[in-house]
Write a protein that holds these residues in place. Structure first.
Motif: not given
Length: 256
Positions: A106-114, A173-191
């Motif tokens: 794990i050598s890199h991080q993808l984050n939205r900063v400012r 293209t890279p995945i938007e971190p907030r979209n990753f969170n939204r997808s996780f929440e949707v799948q929590c509900r479905k599961a």
């Protein structure tokens, strides 16, 4: 933002002192900070508690993703089994994945900063530069991810944005971190599992490793424990036979 009781007490102390000076200077008539009360320690502690998944909920969530053929299910396997953070997973590149050697860096991080999406190198520490072992479940998930990404690349054609990232959108293209969170929440509900934060899945990692019968020395590397005794404290929590059977079924479905 939720703050600890000690932080609130410190803020109250500063305000009370400042307003006390203002009263003495006859700038105000009353020190309102002196009239406030602190929340009880028990209430503050209760508010800080988070819902944490057990092994069965993690299994149920992953089985649901597998059934739906979710393109991000390998990302959640890595988060749950290796305890990776969101930024580390989204910033993971294929040249840091050695499927044959069964390890990952794990050598890199993808984050939205400012407002800017940044793919940056992690801080160089012994922990960040050390490889993590890839367990069988992770290897199978990443091989599935390779096939999924290849299919997406072919479907996108000239629209595909070339990169070495493991997890990308349908156009590369890279995945938007907030979209990753939204997808996780949707799948929590479905599961049908409790809704938790992506970050809170890390708390399930240790118990999941124990339930998967991962050797304590291997788990020690994954959990970044400095002493084997810390790992063994987790491994004393032996899961039930039913839980082990459920995980065996998950492994079988993933390998299939």
């Amino acid at each position: 933002m939720l703050r600890s009781r000690s932080t609130i007490a410190g803020i109250r102390r500063v305000l009370r002192s400042a307003l006390g000076n203002a009263v003495r200077e006859e700038l105000i008539s009353k020190n309102v900070a002196a009239l406030t009360t602190l929340p009880s320690a028990s209430k503050t502690k209760k508010k800080r508690q988070h819902v944490v998944w057990g092994v069965d909920e993690a299994r149920k969530f992953l089985e649901h993703l597998r059934t739906e053929n979710d393109p991000l299910y390998a990302a959640y396997v890595l988060i749950l089994v290796l305890g990776l953070r969101r930024g580390g997973v989204l910033g993971l590149a294929w040249d840091c994945v050695d499927l044959g050697g069964e390890q990952v860096w794990i050598s890199h991080q993808l984050n939205r900063v400012r407002g800017e999406l940044l793919h940056r190198e992690t801080t160089k520490t012994d922990d960040s530069t050390a490889s993590l072992p890839l367990l069988g479940l992770c290897i199978t998930a990443l091989k599935h991810r390779q096939r999924t990404q290849d299919d997406a690349r072919k479907a996108a054609g000239t629209k595909w944005k070339k990169s070495d990232l493991v997890f990308t959108t349908r156009n590369g293209t890279p995945i938007e971190p907030r979209n990753f969170n939204r997808s996780f929440e949707v799948q929590c509900r479905k599961a049908g599992v409790p809704r938790i934060r992506v970050h809170d899945t890390r708390h399930t990692c240790a118990s999941l490793l124990a339930a998967l019968d991962v050797h304590p020395r291997v788990a020690m590397r994954i959990l970044r424990h400095s002493q084997i005794s810390m790992t063994m404290d987790v491994y004393t929590q032996i899961p039930s036979p039913e839980t082990r059977k459920a995980l065996d079924r998950l492994n079988a479905s993933l390998n299939g």
